[in-house]
Design an enzyme around this catalytic site. Structure first.
Site, PDB file in Angstrom:
ATOM      1  N   TRP A 101      -4.365  -6.502  -4.339  1.00  0.00           N
ATOM      2  CA  TRP A 101      -5.124  -5.324  -3.879  1.00  0.00           C
ATOM      3  C   TRP A 101      -6.475  -5.232  -4.580  1.00  0.00           C
ATOM      4  O   TRP A 101      -7.480  -4.873  -3.973  1.00  0.00           O
ATOM      5  CB  TRP A 101      -4.324  -4.040  -4.082  1.00  0.00           C
ATOM      6  CG  TRP A 101      -3.127  -3.961  -3.191  1.00  0.00           C
ATOM      7  CD1 TRP A 101      -1.823  -3.891  -3.571  1.00  0.00           C
ATOM      8  CD2 TRP A 101      -3.114  -3.956  -1.749  1.00  0.00           C
ATOM      9  NE1 TRP A 101      -1.008  -3.852  -2.467  1.00  0.00           N
ATOM     10  CE2 TRP A 101      -1.764  -3.889  -1.346  1.00  0.00           C
ATOM     11  CE3 TRP A 101      -4.114  -4.010  -0.775  1.00  0.00           C
ATOM     12  CZ2 TRP A 101      -1.387  -3.871   0.003  1.00  0.00           C
ATOM     13  CZ3 TRP A 101      -3.739  -3.993   0.571  1.00  0.00           C
ATOM     14  CH2 TRP A 101      -2.386  -3.921   0.939  1.00  0.00           C
ATOM     15  N   ASP A 175      -7.536   2.875  -8.253  1.00  0.00           N
ATOM     16  CA  ASP A 175      -6.599   2.850  -7.140  1.00  0.00           C
ATOM     17  C   ASP A 175      -5.219   3.171  -7.724  1.00  0.00           C
ATOM     18  O   ASP A 175      -4.658   2.375  -8.480  1.00  0.00           O
ATOM     19  CB  ASP A 175      -6.611   1.460  -6.495  1.00  0.00           C
ATOM     20  CG  ASP A 175      -5.611   1.316  -5.357  1.00  0.00           C
ATOM     21  OD1 ASP A 175      -4.814   2.245  -5.127  1.00  0.00           O
ATOM     22  OD2 ASP A 175      -5.617   0.252  -4.700  1.00  0.00           O
ATOM     23  N   LYS A 199       3.343   5.544  -0.571  1.00  0.00           N
ATOM     24  CA  LYS A 199       4.241   5.016  -1.597  1.00  0.00           C
ATOM     25  C   LYS A 199       4.988   6.150  -2.296  1.00  0.00           C
ATOM     26  O   LYS A 199       6.197   6.140  -2.346  1.00  0.00           O
ATOM     27  CB  LYS A 199       3.459   4.199  -2.634  1.00  0.00           C
ATOM     28  CG  LYS A 199       3.248   2.739  -2.284  1.00  0.00           C
ATOM     29  CD  LYS A 199       2.108   2.476  -1.356  1.00  0.00           C
ATOM     30  CE  LYS A 199       2.004   1.023  -0.940  1.00  0.00           C
ATOM     31  NZ  LYS A 199       0.626   0.537  -0.899  1.00  0.00           N
TER      32      LYS A 199
HETATM   33  C1  LIG Z   1      -0.397  -0.316  -0.519  1.00  0.00           C
HETATM   34  C2  LIG Z   1      -1.587  -0.444  -1.381  1.00  0.00           C
HETATM   35  C3  LIG Z   1      -2.890  -0.500  -0.854  1.00  0.00           C
HETATM   36  C4  LIG Z   1      -3.161  -0.525   0.634  1.00  0.00           C
HETATM   37  O1  LIG Z   1      -2.870   0.676   1.218  1.00  0.00           O
HETATM   38  P1  LIG Z   1      -3.184   0.977   2.752  1.00  0.00           P
HETATM   39  O2  LIG Z   1      -3.014   2.453   2.807  1.00  0.00           O
HETATM   40  O3  LIG Z   1      -2.188   0.212   3.545  1.00  0.00           O
HETATM   41  O4  LIG Z   1      -4.585   0.551   3.029  1.00  0.00           O
HETATM   42  C5  LIG Z   1      -3.946  -0.564  -1.736  1.00  0.00           C
HETATM   43  N1  LIG Z   1      -3.757  -0.571  -3.071  1.00  0.00           N
HETATM   44  C6  LIG Z   1      -2.524  -0.525  -3.600  1.00  0.00           C
HETATM   45  C7  LIG Z   1      -2.368  -0.517  -5.092  1.00  0.00           C
HETATM   46  C8  LIG Z   1      -1.408  -0.458  -2.782  1.00  0.00           C
HETATM   47  O5  LIG Z   1      -0.180  -0.401  -3.320  1.00  0.00           O
END
Ligand SMILES: *Cc1c(COP(=O)(O)O)cnc(C)c1O
Length: 370
Positions: A101, A175, A199
C-alpha cells in the site's frame, strides 16, 4: 442460521450487535417509515446520524478542535492522489516504503510531486519497519503507512519530523486504514490521518479523513477536480454532494459499540489479548511460523506460513489449509495474492473465541499434515 468466523482483511467482520440493530431498523428507522438507505441526506432524520457519527469520531480519537473530520468516497486509494494534489507547495515529499500500500501511494504521488523514499523494508520482503530517525528537509509532508495490512507490520513508535526553512514543522501524514481505533492514537501528531472504513469501522464506501485546518488549501495543484479538493468537503460538512449515507450510519453504530466496549483503550486490551495468544501459538509451533520480525508485528493482520520449503508443495498445503478451515467455519484465511501463505485479520470485531477456534483448527491440521 450459523455465522462463521471471518478473518478477512477487508471488507471484514462487523460486531454482530450492530448488524442486528441495523436489521431491526431496516424497514422503519425511528418511526420515519423509511430505511436510512432511502432517506435524503439533507433530511431532519439524517442530519443527526452524520452529526453523531462525527461526534463519536471526535471523542473516541480525541480529535483536537483545529482538525476537520471528513467523510469521503473513493477509498483509501483516492487519498494516495488527494494528499499530494492538496499539500504540494514546495514540490517534494518524503515517503517510507513499508509494503504494497505504501508503494502504491508512492507511485501515485509521483504523478504530482517529487518523492524521496527515505527508508524501505523491501530488501527483506517488507518483514520489518525500517529505522527512521527525525525526518528533516524541505518537504511538504512526510508519509507513512501505520499498519501494513498485507505483510502484517506496524509502526511501534512514530517518527519525529523536523522544521523547514520557514520554521514550520513537516506535517506527518498517515494511512491508518487497517488500524484506526485498534488502540489509542495521538491525532495531534499528524497533519492528515485517514482510513478506508472497511477494515475496522464500517462496510466499504466511506473514507474517514482527519485533517488539520492549516492544510486545507484553496489552491491545490492546478487542474485538481472539485471533488478531490479537501476544502470542498470541509466547507460543506461532507455534504457537497451525496455522502455515502448508509455507510456513515453503520459507522456510527460501530463507533457506539467501540465506546460501549471501553473506547480505544478497551480495543487495545481486547486486540492485544487476541494477538498475544496467536503470536505465542505461532512462536511455539513446529509446524507454523510468523514471517514478521518481532518488534514490527501488527496487532491486526497476522500472516503465517508452514515450514514446507518446496514452493509447489507449500502452495498445495496452503490451499488445503484454507479450504479445510473454511469447511470448519473459519473463512478468508488465504494470504494476499501477492505474498501467499495464510493471514488472519483480527480486527476489533473479531472475538477472542474466534482466535481460540482458529488455534484449535490449526493444531488439528498440523497433526494431520506433519
Ligand atoms: C485496504 C487498504 C488500502 C486500500 O483501501 P481502498 O479503500 O480499497 O482503496 C490502503 N491502505 C491500507 C493500509 C489498506 O489496508
Amino acid at each position: 442460521m450459523s455465522r462463521v468466523y471471518n478473518f478477512s482483511a477487508g471488507p471484514s467482520c462487523l460486531p454482530e450487535s450492530v448488524l442486528k440493530e441495523a436489521a431491526a431498523e431496516m424497514l422503519d428507522y425511528h418511526g420515519t417509515g423509511q430505511s436510512v438507505m432511502e432517506m435524503s441526506h439533507r433530511s431532519k432524520a439524517y442530519e443527526p446520524i452524520i452529526a453523531e457519527t462525527e461526534a463519536l469520531v471526535r471523542s473516541l480519537l480525541n480529535v483536537p478542535d483545529n482538525y476537520k473530520v471528513l467523510f469521503l468516497q473513493g477509498g483509501a486509494s483516492t487519498q494516495f492522489a488527494m494528499i499530494p494534489m492538496n499539500l504540494k507547495k514546495i514540490g517534494k515529499a518524503a515517503y517510507v516504503d513499508t509494503g504494497i500500500w505504501a508503494d502504491k501511494a508512492i507511485k501515485e504521488a509521483k504523478k504530482f510531486i517529487d518523492v524521496d523514499v527515505i527508508a524501505s523494508s523491501k530488501d527483506k520482503g517488507y518483514s520489518y519497519i525500517p529505522k527512521v530517525g527525525k525526518i528533516e528537509g524541505e518537504y511538504d509532508y512526510a508519509y507513512i503507512t501505520l499498519n501494513n495490512t498485507i505483510v502484517g507490520t506496524k509502526w511501534a513508535a512514530l517518527p519525529e519530523t523536523g522544521a523547514r526553512a520557514d520554521g514550520t514543522q513537516i506535517p506527518l501524514v498517515a494511512d491508518a486504514s487497517s488500524c484506526i481505533l485498534s488502540e489509542p492514537m495521538d491525532i495531534s501528531r499528524f497533519g492528515i490521518f485517514y482510513a478506508g472504513a472497511q477494515k475496522n469501522l464500517a462496510p466499504a464506501g466511506v473514507t474517514l479523513v482527519i485533517i488539520r485546518d492549516d492544510l486545507i488549501t484553496d489552491s491545490p495543484v492546478p487542474g485538481t477536480p472539485t471533488m478531490l479538493t479537501y476544502k470542498t468537503h470541509a466547507d460543506n460538512g461532507s455534504m457537497y454532494n451525496t455522502p455515502p449515507c448508509y455507510t456513515i450510519y453503520i459507522m456510527g453504530k460501530v463507533l457506539a459499540w467501540i465506546k460501549d466496549n471501553g473506547g480505544a483503550e478497551g480495543m487495545k486490551k481486547r486486540n492485544q489479548e487476541k494477538a498475544d495468544l496467536f503470536y505465542k501459538y505461532l512462536d511455539n509451533s513446529s509446524f507454523y511460523r510468523s514471517p514478521v520480525e518481532k518488534d514490527s508485528r501488527s496487532l491486526m493482520n497476522i500472516p503465517f506460513v508452514t515450514g514446507e520449503t518446496d514452493p509447489d508443495k507449500a502452495a498445495a498445503l496452503n490451499k488445503k489449509f484454507v479450504a479445510e478451515a473454511a469447511a470448519a467455519g473459519l473463512v478468508n484465511l488465504a494470504g494476499h495474492r501477492l505474498v501467499g501463505g495464510m493471514r488472519a485479520s483480527l480486527y476489533n470485531a473479531m472475538p477472542l473465541d474466534g482466535v481460540k477456534a482458529l488455534i484449535a483448527f490449526m493444531d488439528k491440521f498440523a497433526a494431520e499434515n506433519k
